[in-house]
Write a protein that holds these residues in place. Sequence first.
Motif, PDB file in Angstrom:
ATOM      1  N   PHE A 236       0.831  -1.065  -0.073  1.00 36.69           N
ATOM      2  CA  PHE A 236      -0.085   0.011  -0.115  1.00 36.69           C
ATOM      3  C   PHE A 236       0.783   1.284   0.020  1.00 36.69           C
ATOM      4  O   PHE A 236       1.653   1.542  -0.907  1.00 36.69           O
ATOM      5  N   ILE A 237       0.785   1.968   1.043  1.00 38.84           N
ATOM      6  CA  ILE A 237       1.490   3.353   1.074  1.00 38.84           C
ATOM      7  C   ILE A 237       3.171   3.056   1.300  1.00 38.84           C
ATOM      8  O   ILE A 237       3.608   2.381   2.435  1.00 38.84           O
ATOM      9  N   THR A 238       3.954   3.673   0.456  1.00 37.17           N
ATOM     10  CA  THR A 238       5.472   3.315   0.368  1.00 37.17           C
ATOM     11  C   THR A 238       6.139   4.758   0.355  1.00 37.17           C
ATOM     12  O   THR A 238       5.544   5.917  -0.620  1.00 37.17           O
ATOM     13  N   ALA A 239       7.229   4.959   0.930  1.00 40.20           N
ATOM     14  CA  ALA A 239       7.698   6.358   0.929  1.00 40.20           C
ATOM     15  C   ALA A 239       8.997   5.702  -0.001  1.00 40.20           C
ATOM     16  O   ALA A 239       9.787   4.977  -0.011  1.00 40.20           O
ATOM     17  N   PHE A 240       9.210   6.774  -1.152  1.00 41.97           N
ATOM     18  CA  PHE A 240      10.268   6.759  -2.114  1.00 41.97           C
ATOM     19  C   PHE A 240      11.162   7.883  -2.108  1.00 41.97           C
ATOM     20  O   PHE A 240      10.756   9.123  -2.008  1.00 41.97           O
ATOM     21  N   ALA A 241      12.338   7.713  -2.341  1.00 47.37           N
ATOM     22  CA  ALA A 241      13.419   8.741  -2.357  1.00 47.37           C
ATOM     23  C   ALA A 241      13.670   8.901  -4.282  1.00 47.37           C
ATOM     24  O   ALA A 241      13.721   7.495  -4.614  1.00 47.37           O
ATOM     25  N   THR A 242      13.773   9.823  -4.753  1.00 44.64           N
ATOM     26  CA  THR A 242      13.877   9.852  -6.138  1.00 44.64           C
ATOM     27  C   THR A 242      15.594  10.184  -6.388  1.00 44.64           C
ATOM     28  O   THR A 242      16.208  10.023  -5.355  1.00 44.64           O
ATOM     29  N   HIS A 243      16.056   9.940  -7.612  1.00 43.73           N
ATOM     30  CA  HIS A 243      17.566   9.873  -7.986  1.00 43.73           C
ATOM     31  C   HIS A 243      18.179  11.421  -7.686  1.00 43.73           C
ATOM     32  O   HIS A 243      19.219  11.468  -7.757  1.00 43.73           O
ATOM     33  N   HIS A 244      17.368  12.273  -7.532  1.00 39.72           N
ATOM     34  CA  HIS A 244      17.863  13.606  -7.327  1.00 39.72           C
ATOM     35  C   HIS A 244      18.440  13.684  -5.538  1.00 39.72           C
ATOM     36  O   HIS A 244      18.989  14.599  -5.308  1.00 39.72           O
ATOM     37  N   VAL A 245      18.122  12.546  -4.710  1.00 37.44           N
ATOM     38  CA  VAL A 245      18.390  12.321  -3.388  1.00 37.44           C
ATOM     39  C   VAL A 245      19.756  11.591  -3.310  1.00 37.44           C
ATOM     40  O   VAL A 245      19.866  10.648  -3.914  1.00 37.44           O
ATOM     41  N   SER A 246      20.860  12.188  -2.757  1.00 38.99           N
ATOM     42  CA  SER A 246      22.037  11.392  -2.696  1.00 38.99           C
ATOM     43  C   SER A 246      22.004  10.322  -1.824  1.00 38.99           C
ATOM     44  O   SER A 246      20.833  10.103  -1.044  1.00 38.99           O
ATOM     45  N   SER A 247      22.840   9.250  -2.038  1.00 40.11           N
ATOM     46  CA  SER A 247      22.775   7.841  -1.306  1.00 40.11           C
ATOM     47  C   SER A 247      22.791   8.276   0.137  1.00 40.11           C
ATOM     48  O   SER A 247      22.059   7.693   1.159  1.00 40.11           O
ATOM     49  N   ASP A 248      23.464   9.012   0.659  1.00 41.26           N
ATOM     50  CA  ASP A 248      23.911   9.573   2.115  1.00 41.26           C
ATOM     51  C   ASP A 248      22.389  10.013   2.673  1.00 41.26           C
ATOM     52  O   ASP A 248      22.012   9.876   3.858  1.00 41.26           O
ATOM     53  N   GLU A 249      21.893  10.981   1.865  1.00 39.16           N
ATOM     54  CA  GLU A 249      20.604  11.701   2.249  1.00 39.16           C
ATOM     55  C   GLU A 249      19.560  10.657   2.370  1.00 39.16           C
ATOM     56  O   GLU A 249      18.484  10.818   3.158  1.00 39.16           O
ATOM     57  N   GLN A 250      19.500   9.785   1.359  1.00 45.78           N
ATOM     58  CA  GLN A 250      18.413   8.610   1.436  1.00 45.78           C
ATOM     59  C   GLN A 250      18.460   7.807   2.605  1.00 45.78           C
ATOM     60  O   GLN A 250      17.369   7.511   3.249  1.00 45.78           O
ATOM     61  N   GLN A 251      19.547   7.444   3.220  1.00 47.70           N
ATOM     62  CA  GLN A 251      19.685   6.855   4.181  1.00 47.70           C
ATOM     63  C   GLN A 251      19.336   7.430   5.581  1.00 47.70           C
ATOM     64  O   GLN A 251      18.883   6.884   6.450  1.00 47.70           O
ATOM     65  N   ARG A 252      19.590   8.848   5.651  1.00 51.16           N
ATOM     66  CA  ARG A 252      19.248   9.581   6.536  1.00 51.16           C
ATOM     67  C   ARG A 252      17.510   9.778   6.780  1.00 51.16           C
ATOM     68  O   ARG A 252      16.870   9.713   7.645  1.00 51.16           O
ATOM     69  N   LEU A 253      17.013   9.884   5.519  1.00 53.43           N
ATOM     70  CA  LEU A 253      15.609   9.708   5.304  1.00 53.43           C
ATOM     71  C   LEU A 253      14.905   8.707   5.856  1.00 53.43           C
ATOM     72  O   LEU A 253      13.939   8.610   6.562  1.00 53.43           O
ATOM     73  N   LYS A 254      15.680   7.594   5.258  1.00 60.72           N
ATOM     74  CA  LYS A 254      14.931   6.132   5.650  1.00 60.72           C
ATOM     75  C   LYS A 254      15.012   6.068   7.426  1.00 60.72           C
ATOM     76  O   LYS A 254      13.947   5.517   7.826  1.00 60.72           O
ATOM     77  N   GLN A 255      16.207   6.266   7.875  1.00 56.64           N
ATOM     78  CA  GLN A 255      16.294   5.977   9.290  1.00 56.64           C
ATOM     79  C   GLN A 255      15.188   6.890  10.021  1.00 56.64           C
ATOM     80  O   GLN A 255      14.752   6.648  10.933  1.00 56.64           O
TER      81      GLN A 255
END
Length: 680
Positions: A236-255
């Motif tokens: 159902f509801i999923t949070a996605f980061a796009t390719h505009h977000v760096s891998s480091d920032e993606q990990q911060r968002l995920k955590q």
Amino acid sequence: MRFQLRLVVLAALIVCCGQVLRIEAADDKALTMVVMDPLAAPLSCPCVEGYAQRKYEHLETYLEAKLDRPINLLFVESLESLKQEDLAGGTVDLIIGKDSVVRFDSQKRDLKPTPLGRLTDKEGSTTQYGLIVVPKEDPAQKPADLQGYQIYFGAIDAQEKHQAAIELLTNAGIKLPDSLQISQACSDGACKILEAKDETQGAAVISSYAAPLLEGCGTIKKGDLRVIGQTKKVPFITAFATHHVSSDEQQRLKQALLDMVTEPELCVHLETLVGFVPVDSPEDSAAKKKVTSDRQPAWNGWRGPNRDGRYPKLPDSLTEQWKPVWKTSLASNGLGGIAANDRYVILGYRDFDDFQDVFQCLDAATGTPVWTLQYLAVDTLDYGLSTRATPSIVDDKVILLGAMGDLHCVELATGKILWKHNLKSEFQFDGELPWGYCGSPLIVENKVIVQAGSKDASLVAFDLASGKLVWQVPGPAPSYGSLIVGTFGGQRQIVGHDVATLGGWDVATGKRLWTLEPEIEGDFNVPTPIHVDGKLLITTENNGTRLYQFQVNGQINPEPIMENRKLHPDMSSPVVVGNRLFCVNRFLYCLDLSQNLEELARVRDEALGDYGAIIASDDRLLVIGDGQLLLVDANSDECPIISRLTFADEKIDTFSHPALVGDRLYLRSGTELSCLQLSP
């Protein structure tokens, strides 16, 4: 001041018919978060009190505080309705919405989305499904009765109302027309079959989250519709980061999203039980985020919810005296870790005669045995024959692996065997394993992944539900450590050691993606790797501690970007808190991940030996030493011991990793298993 600014720039506008509701003025440094959740308050109909009124403005505030970065929040029904002037910095960075819809829309805009987590509902589920409905007086009783009906499906991007419904009806023997009738909204299809019921027999597919339609909504009265079928469950509801977000920032968002479990007020605003859970949770969040009454996740396997030794909260101090809530005697000592949730505690040991593996499930509240699994397992191994691997709880199942390669999947509540394999005999392993099978089973995307270790089956994956072999890949013998899964260089992959090298494997096929040989041979490769902001942290007894980067194609860069040769544990696995790495190896080491792994502190204590397990929160460490528990300040440069608790009368090695659920620690000491409430 910031609140006043928001009032000034609240431009606008309730979302209706695909229009954009802008919550905050664009900022060049802001991350744009696009919400497409149909249960978000601006996108839903407030027809049912306390439902479909998710207030994402509170998530915006939370993420701004966690990331120290402005968030530009937008509500849209589809990405097509976004306008360039609405975007902070001109990019879409974070998208939260129906999994299939976001993937479909993102492909058209070439956003290359990476899933970060799935949002649980009020019951803890992360899935939805389609409902087949007909008018209440219609004679149809099941999907097979719909031959010749006019059926209204959802749009192709709505998996639960389109692909899953087509599959259900096709399996029921319904021949569908070449051109399907599509209704964008659930209410549209429902209204059409009600309006035409006197002329044409019809059925509509609605989403499970639209079930309030059945209770009356707008032009539909309570009892007008009746459900005759249900599709399979889909995300159902999923949070996605796009390719505009760096891998480091993606990990911060995920955590940050995964840490929502510690924010009960925010969970209420988003109408969720425990917030976001890892995407690789099979179907539901029950295994990864089984919660107690204080909203804490389960310790579902090796090193906790994410195999990194992290837990949302540790107490400010330990209770002064060792007074277990309950304790029970076991037939033998054991090496394998403990798994637990709010109802069950599971561990392995040997019988009195040392002929059989024993796995036991105990009631978490009382320590009373719930079920026991025993089977003959005889061999000659160093350090005894006890189970080394930690059980893996997943949904209503638990995966068990003995030191001689006996792999079982059993029902969590009853211990009933659902399927089993013996890795050593089935895959004809003929090498040497003096310590036996040690790696704890890894559950990823409904696969149980283990190291069988034979030449033709170094790594194998079994289907979680059936136990059937999904894939096997050739390679070396296994290591004595456990695998992890993570996204490195944009490639989701299994990462860990075999007997001599470090490697990455594709989750879907098992194909080996890369191999890295250590500078110095002979590591036993026991400590578990850690995913750190898109990088890989490794520590072993001969080659020390290293941090590796990855290329954009998922390949590892062979030269570490950071290295510390002084920390070289035989068995202890490290934990990471912020920019600090902690690990036990005769001392408690603290290394700085922001300064080339420089040593910040080295703490000596009578309770610290060659091995020590650590459980870490954002500000505390719980170190399990030789007969003592140490609570350490993780944010102070000196790493002071805040409090300690003695659980054994004499120094005793504790190799079995304990489990923490809420405020209760389940600890094995010798032949005794205890449940301790940690805080006073």
